[in-house]
Design a protein around this motif. Structure first.
Motif, PDB file in Angstrom:
ATOM      1  N   LYS A  60     -16.052  22.878  51.918  1.00  0.00           N
ATOM      2  CA  LYS A  60     -16.076  23.578  50.629  1.00  0.00           C
ATOM      3  C   LYS A  60     -16.658  22.706  49.518  1.00  0.00           C
ATOM      4  CE  LYS A  60     -11.677  24.323  50.911  1.00  0.00           C
ATOM      5  NZ  LYS A  60     -11.514  23.565  52.177  1.00  0.00           N
ATOM      6  N   THR A  61     -16.192  21.459  49.451  1.00  0.00           N
ATOM      7  CA  THR A  61     -16.731  20.555  48.424  1.00  0.00           C
ATOM      8  C   THR A  61     -18.211  20.303  48.663  1.00  0.00           C
ATOM      9  OG1 THR A  61     -14.578  19.549  48.032  1.00  0.00           O
ATOM     10  CG2 THR A  61     -16.496  18.218  47.457  1.00  0.00           C
ATOM     11  N   THR A  62     -18.595  20.189  49.927  1.00  0.00           N
ATOM     12  CA  THR A  62     -20.013  20.004  50.264  1.00  0.00           C
ATOM     13  C   THR A  62     -20.840  21.181  49.723  1.00  0.00           C
ATOM     14  OG1 THR A  62     -19.337  18.808  52.252  1.00  0.00           O
ATOM     15  CG2 THR A  62     -21.601  19.664  52.203  1.00  0.00           C
ATOM     16  N   ILE A 114     -14.884  18.224  39.509  1.00  0.00           N
ATOM     17  CA  ILE A 114     -14.679  17.648  40.830  1.00  0.00           C
ATOM     18  C   ILE A 114     -13.265  17.894  41.351  1.00  0.00           C
ATOM     19  CG2 ILE A 114     -16.457  15.875  40.611  1.00  0.00           C
ATOM     20  CD1 ILE A 114     -14.173  13.905  39.860  1.00  0.00           C
ATOM     21  N   GLN A 115     -13.096  17.773  42.680  1.00  0.00           N
ATOM     22  CA  GLN A 115     -11.800  18.023  43.314  1.00  0.00           C
ATOM     23  C   GLN A 115     -10.783  16.936  42.961  1.00  0.00           C
ATOM     24  OE1 GLN A 115     -12.043  18.287  47.593  1.00  0.00           O
ATOM     25  NE2 GLN A 115      -9.826  18.461  47.842  1.00  0.00           N
ATOM     26  N   TYR A 116     -11.154  15.671  43.163  1.00  0.00           N
ATOM     27  CA  TYR A 116     -10.195  14.575  42.987  1.00  0.00           C
ATOM     28  C   TYR A 116     -10.221  14.079  41.544  1.00  0.00           C
ATOM     29  CZ  TYR A 116      -9.625  14.657  47.996  1.00  0.00           C
ATOM     30  OH  TYR A 116      -9.347  15.068  49.280  1.00  0.00           O
ATOM     31  N   ILE A 184     -16.168  24.912  40.152  1.00  0.00           N
ATOM     32  CA  ILE A 184     -14.843  24.368  39.826  1.00  0.00           C
ATOM     33  C   ILE A 184     -14.068  24.155  41.130  1.00  0.00           C
ATOM     34  CG2 ILE A 184     -12.783  24.693  38.401  1.00  0.00           C
ATOM     35  CD1 ILE A 184     -14.964  25.126  36.518  1.00  0.00           C
ATOM     36  N   ASP A 185     -13.867  22.884  41.488  1.00  0.00           N
ATOM     37  CA  ASP A 185     -13.240  22.545  42.769  1.00  0.00           C
ATOM     38  C   ASP A 185     -11.730  22.327  42.586  1.00  0.00           C
ATOM     39  OD1 ASP A 185     -13.066  21.976  45.444  1.00  0.00           O
ATOM     40  OD2 ASP A 185     -14.512  20.313  45.429  1.00  0.00           O
ATOM     41  N   GLU A 186     -10.921  23.148  43.228  1.00  0.00           N
ATOM     42  CA  GLU A 186      -9.452  23.037  43.237  1.00  0.00           C
ATOM     43  C   GLU A 186      -8.830  22.850  41.841  1.00  0.00           C
ATOM     44  OE1 GLU A 186      -7.642  21.084  46.481  1.00  0.00           O
ATOM     45  OE2 GLU A 186      -9.243  21.584  47.883  1.00  0.00           O
ATOM     46  N   PRO A 187      -8.930  23.866  40.993  1.00  0.00           N
ATOM     47  CA  PRO A 187      -8.379  23.737  39.639  1.00  0.00           C
ATOM     48  C   PRO A 187      -6.852  23.736  39.577  1.00  0.00           C
ATOM     49  CG  PRO A 187      -9.227  25.954  39.968  1.00  0.00           C
ATOM     50  CD  PRO A 187      -9.643  25.144  41.162  1.00  0.00           C
TER      51      PRO A 187
HETATM   52 MG    MG Z   1     -12.847  19.831  49.011  1.00  0.00          MG
END
Ligand code: MG
Ligand code: ADP
Ligand code: ADP
Length: 544
Positions: A60-62, A114-116, A184-187
């Protein structure tokens, strides 16, 4: 899974993963010669929010990085990175062509959350307000500040922010910018329920007419935020495949069913069902004995004071706990087991033992997963024990035994520490945010493991979580914490699930309905017909 003997394979720990043959012509990207492979991309539609739903390590992040232009897809050619012209050539005649044409010709401006979020605290300096003023390109800072409850952190130094505060700051920064594409990754990570819904609202309202793509594992949030979803399935760390686009409701239901009809593809080997249909064997016996009883309790700790209603818990009971962070949830449980002496009130019996999985998990163990698990309990690794079947194997920890604890991903570490906490024999379990870092499938596996262990041991588990669908799935009853974080907290008695949810949702001003097909809870859009009807009826949590 393993293609040789499909199910119940005794060699599962060394299973061979084969990518289905017919995927190869759709390869979009590969990391290194034998690295992870991504097949297909979701199609973004201007003016709609596309949600990505799928397991950890499935790409997903990719995908967000490719859609942001941060990774130029290599179509499996790891030796020589194709030129942008070659990439566009590959997309010729496809819906994605015009998107990538505009992206590579700098006609699309992209913002990527970003996710992290932890990474950002090391890179960013200064106060929250300073950072946000720098990126304010739309003059909407006041609106964003209000929506995301940022008053108390407005003048804080970024390096001192908690995970949730950092998450809100980065989302605010993304929404403050003027862009054509918002990725928007993992809000929802680190946020409480009300913050999650407000973030979802903010993203919808402030990205109207744009391309928007988001990833999230909280089904209530994803459902609220997205117009369409794509399911990303495959084998973690090996390959990921992007499904067709489904309307959000249908896509999430298909995912929970583990089957995608449009592509005739099984994506999970079991269904996730609500109303505990699949765990009815675990119904709490009405006559189950009382395990612990407490009176009204008060306690002041520094500037913070807690008071609770009286209550009791039965043997084998799972009690969900909802409320914001810093409201006294941990303090309450530590009082129950005698770790903290209350100012007034009493608990019977005394001398109860606690096993605790804290909210923050840090990989501070020197050694392998096997060594860690053996240090907790031998039973956890004995393949003939019920614990092994119910927990170790279900959480797929048996595949990680020789990894170093320090090298685990967030999700793997979470599962390890939940298993470690459950392996200890105790009267009371406290699992603080077991769902963070886990994907949807893992959340339900972990939830079920918690329930089985609690029933089997006739213990009591208190589960603190901000994913309401998880409580709906496992909690027998619910304690609702209200008050002002850091100042005062009030704990209700354990309420029935529907009464507890109703109390909690009324407190935060939201109404939920039920999906007719899957039974899962869904947040109503504020002001919608059902929202108004349910408010009138004082039915904030529909049980129908
Ligand atoms: Mg991810
Ligand atoms: P998700 O967001 O769905 O959890 P990711 O897109 O982050 O998944 O990662 C998918 C897979 O690709 C993972 O197995 C990860 O280890 C691998 N991966 C991610 N980034 C890289 C990289 N830069 N080099 C090699 N492998 C990577
Ligand atoms: P939660 O579990 O709901 O996040 P906690 O029970 O951990 O909340 O903490 C509630 C409040 O009490 C927080 O503001 C915390 O900072 C404060 N607190 C907890 N322990 C102490 C202590 N020993 N001394 C002073 N304040 C404390």
């Amino acid at each position: 899974g393993c293609n040789i003997c499909v199910k119940k394979c005794p060699f599962e720990a060394i299973s061979i993963v084969n990518v289905p043959d017919n995927f190869s012509k759709e390869i979009i990207h590969r990391y290194g010669t034998n690295g992870f492979e991504l097949f297909g991309l979701p199609i973004l539609k201007s003016g709609y929010v596309i949600g990505l739903l799928g397991k950890n390590g499935a790409g997903k992040t990719t995908i967000l990085k490719i859609l942001s232009g941060e990774i130029i897809p290599n179509f499996g050619e790891v030796e020589k990175q194709p030129s942008i012209d070659t990439v566009l050539q590959k997309f010729k005649g496809k819906e994605l062509f015009s998107y990538f044409y505009d992206l590579y010709n700098k006609k699309l401006r992209v913002v990527h959350k970003i996710q992290y979020v932890e990474y950002a605290s090391r890179l960013l300096k200064g106060e929250v307000s300073q950072l946000l003023r720098k990126v304010d390109e739309r003059g909407k800072l006041d609106e964003i500040r209000e929506l995301l409850f940022m008053n108390s952190i407005w003048n804080k130094e970024i390096s001192t922010l908690s995970g949730g505060e950092l998450q809100k700051t980065l989302i605010a920064a993304a929404l403050a910018r003027e862009a054509n594409v918002y990725a928007i990754d993992e809000p929802s990570s680190y946020l409480d329920v009300r913050e999650r819904i407000n973030v979802a609202k903010g993203i919808r309202e402030l990205t109207k007419g744009k391309y928007v793509v988001t990833v999230d594992h909280d089904l209530i949030v994803l459902d609220y935020i997205a117009d369409f979803v794509s399911i990303i399935y495959g084998e973690s760390g090996v390959y990921g495949k992007v499904s067709k686009t489904y309307s959000t409701r249908v896509g999430i239901n298909n995912f929970l069913n583990g089957y995608l009809p449009a592509e005739n593809m099984r994506v999970m080997d079991h269904k996730i069902q609500f109303y505990l249909k699949d765990v009815t064997d675990l119904d709490l016996a009405k006559n189950s004995a009382e395990k612990v009883r407490w009176s009204n309790i008060t306690k002041t700790l520094g500037d913070f004071s807690l008071n609770t209603e009286q209550g009791f818990a039965r043997e084998g009971e799972v009690i969900g706990i909802v409320g914001p962070n810093g409201i006294g949830k941990t303090t309450f449980i530590r009082i129950l087991v005698g770790e903290i002496e209350p100012d007034s009130g009493s608990i019977v019996p005394t001398g109860l033992t606690l096993s605790y999985k804290p909210q923050r998990i840090v990989p501070d163990y020197e050694g392998t997963v096997r060594e860690y698990l053996e240090s907790v309990s031998k039973d956890i690794l004995s393949t003939s024990s019920w614990f092994y079947t119910e927990v170790t194997r279900r959480l797929r920890l048996h595949k990680l035994l020789d990894s170093n604890v320090k090298d685990l991903s967030g999700g793997e570490l979470q599962k390890l520490y939940v298993a470690g906490a459950l392996a200890k024999e105790a009267h009371i379990y406290l699992l603080d945010e077991p769902s963070s870092y886990l994907d949807v499938e893992e959340r339900y596996v972990v939830a079920k493991a918690i329930k089985r262990i609690t029933r089997e041991r006739k213990s009591v588990s208190f589960v603190v979580d901000h994913d309401l669908a998880i409580h709906d799935y496992i909690a027998d009853r619910l304690i609702v914490f209200t008050g002002t974080p850091g100042k005062s907290g009030h704990a209700s008695e354990p309420l029935s699930l529907s009464k507890g949810m109703n109390t909690f949702l009324k407190e935060i001003g939201l109404t939920f309905r039920r999906d007719a097909e899957s039974g899962r809870p869904r947040a109503n859009k504020i002001g919608s017909y059902l929202d108004r009807l349910q408010r009138e009826r004082n039915e904030y949590y529909s049980t129908e």
